[in-house]
Enzyme design. Sequence first.
Site, PDB file in Angstrom:
ATOM      1  N   ILE A   8       0.852  -1.183   0.000  1.00  9.32           N
ATOM      2  CA  ILE A   8       0.000   0.000   0.000  1.00  9.32           C
ATOM      3  C   ILE A   8       0.889   1.234   0.000  1.00  9.32           C
ATOM      4  O   ILE A   8       1.775   1.366   0.847  1.00  9.32           O
ATOM      5  CB  ILE A   8      -0.914   0.027   1.239  1.00  9.32           C
ATOM      6  CG1 ILE A   8      -1.686  -1.289   1.366  1.00  9.32           C
ATOM      7  CG2 ILE A   8      -1.872   1.215   1.181  1.00  9.32           C
ATOM      8  CD1 ILE A   8      -2.362  -1.473   2.726  1.00  9.32           C
ATOM      9  N   THR A  33       4.241   1.925   2.549  1.00  3.80           N
ATOM     10  CA  THR A  33       5.210   2.943   2.163  1.00  3.80           C
ATOM     11  C   THR A  33       4.814   4.319   2.678  1.00  3.80           C
ATOM     12  O   THR A  33       3.634   4.618   2.892  1.00  3.80           O
ATOM     13  CB  THR A  33       5.388   3.025   0.625  1.00  3.80           C
ATOM     14  OG1 THR A  33       4.348   3.841   0.058  1.00  3.80           O
ATOM     15  CG2 THR A  33       5.370   1.649  -0.013  1.00  3.80           C
ATOM     16  N   ASP A  54       9.152   7.749  -2.204  1.00  2.00           N
ATOM     17  CA  ASP A  54       8.500   8.844  -2.904  1.00  2.00           C
ATOM     18  C   ASP A  54       8.047   8.254  -4.232  1.00  2.00           C
ATOM     19  O   ASP A  54       8.875   7.857  -5.061  1.00  2.00           O
ATOM     20  CB  ASP A  54       9.488   9.991  -3.129  1.00  2.00           C
ATOM     21  CG  ASP A  54       8.881  11.160  -3.892  1.00  2.00           C
ATOM     22  OD1 ASP A  54       7.819  10.988  -4.513  1.00  2.00           O
ATOM     23  OD2 ASP A  54       9.488  12.250  -3.886  1.00  2.00           O
ATOM     24  N   ASN A  81      -2.464   4.158  -3.450  1.00  2.39           N
ATOM     25  CA  ASN A  81      -3.220   5.105  -2.637  1.00  2.39           C
ATOM     26  C   ASN A  81      -2.566   6.480  -2.544  1.00  2.39           C
ATOM     27  O   ASN A  81      -3.259   7.481  -2.358  1.00  2.39           O
ATOM     28  CB  ASN A  81      -3.386   4.519  -1.222  1.00  2.39           C
ATOM     29  CG  ASN A  81      -3.880   5.554  -0.223  1.00  2.39           C
ATOM     30  OD1 ASN A  81      -5.020   6.004  -0.285  1.00  2.39           O
ATOM     31  ND2 ASN A  81      -3.003   5.950   0.703  1.00  2.39           N
ATOM     32  N   TYR A 145      -6.818  18.459  -9.587  1.00  2.00           N
ATOM     33  CA  TYR A 145      -7.118  17.226  -8.855  1.00  2.00           C
ATOM     34  C   TYR A 145      -8.181  16.413  -9.577  1.00  2.00           C
ATOM     35  O   TYR A 145      -8.026  15.197  -9.773  1.00  2.00           O
ATOM     36  CB  TYR A 145      -7.574  17.572  -7.443  1.00  2.00           C
ATOM     37  CG  TYR A 145      -7.936  16.368  -6.610  1.00  2.00           C
ATOM     38  CD1 TYR A 145      -6.962  15.480  -6.172  1.00  2.00           C
ATOM     39  CD2 TYR A 145      -9.268  16.113  -6.257  1.00  2.00           C
ATOM     40  CE1 TYR A 145      -7.294  14.373  -5.409  1.00  2.00           C
ATOM     41  CE2 TYR A 145      -9.598  15.012  -5.496  1.00  2.00           C
ATOM     42  CZ  TYR A 145      -8.613  14.142  -5.072  1.00  2.00           C
ATOM     43  OH  TYR A 145      -8.948  13.038  -4.322  1.00  2.00           O
ATOM     44  N   LYS A 149      -7.750  12.589 -11.240  1.00  6.09           N
ATOM     45  CA  LYS A 149      -8.541  11.437 -10.827  1.00  6.09           C
ATOM     46  C   LYS A 149      -9.390  10.891 -11.971  1.00  6.09           C
ATOM     47  O   LYS A 149      -9.618   9.677 -12.067  1.00  6.09           O
ATOM     48  CB  LYS A 149      -9.405  11.802  -9.622  1.00  6.09           C
ATOM     49  CG  LYS A 149      -8.605  12.017  -8.336  1.00  6.09           C
ATOM     50  CD  LYS A 149      -7.775  10.798  -7.977  1.00  6.09           C
ATOM     51  CE  LYS A 149      -7.072  10.938  -6.638  1.00  6.09           C
ATOM     52  NZ  LYS A 149      -6.282   9.733  -6.267  1.00  6.09           N
TER      53      LYS A 149
END
Length: 276
Positions: A8, A33, A54, A81, A145, A149
């Site tokens: 994840i 992470t 990163d 995510n 944004y 998405k």
Amino acid sequence: MSQASVLITGCSSGIGRALAEAFQATGYRVWATARKAADVAALEAAGFVGVQLDVTDGAAVAALGERLARETEGLDVLVNNAGYGAMGPLLDGGSEALRRQFETNLFAVLEVTRALFPALRRRRGLVVNIGSVSGVLVTPFAGAYCASKAAVHALSDALRLELAPFGIRVMEVQPGAIASHFGSHASREAEQLLREDSPWWPFRDGILARARASQDRPTPAEEFARGLLAAVRKPNPPRLLRLGNGSRSLPLLASLLPKALLERVLIRRFGLDRRL
């Protein structure tokens, strides 16, 4: 059969941390992470395999794929995510802000999946891409944004088709409002971008309202994580999963309302019904 494993991204807090805890409680080996060393240390202390990453660092992503190839028998689930919300007027941010947004929210999804493809292939795993209802119902002051998405949604559809021959499935998740630090981070992004010499300075209240919108009666992250985990564990995980406050009503609104009417509603909601 060996222990199931999940990786994840973006687990320092919020959705990522809640997902890590939910998978761990069900017996998964969780690779979690985060960008900051302190957050990785906290993840390791909680019993996860903490990885400093990163997701926009191509060399680090490639190294992670090589590590999984050495240390695991494959990967059952990958949850893309990691991400953030760039808020503010599109023309104020320009292509630089848009590029940064896409680097994290879209390009990283592709590169992480690409690096982990061999591990996913060995276990005929599942890729879970965290999109957003903001990619379906586009609002002002979140254009970068929303665009990133929406692109995640298209990318997920294409990946699902291309990965099918290898037995790898793809599930796209479109969260609504989920309790997290997303709103505070988005507000900081907006405040850093917005200046008094901006043509949109008179609309700053609307800009900040959009940045905080994700925390409007939010669903607890733990509840979201339980719902996603339940979907992952189904014999046939859904192609599209909507969870959280507004995750169903907002796309429905976008599909049913005439475009002109929806635009008038959004213009009024964010204070854009004034002429300058």
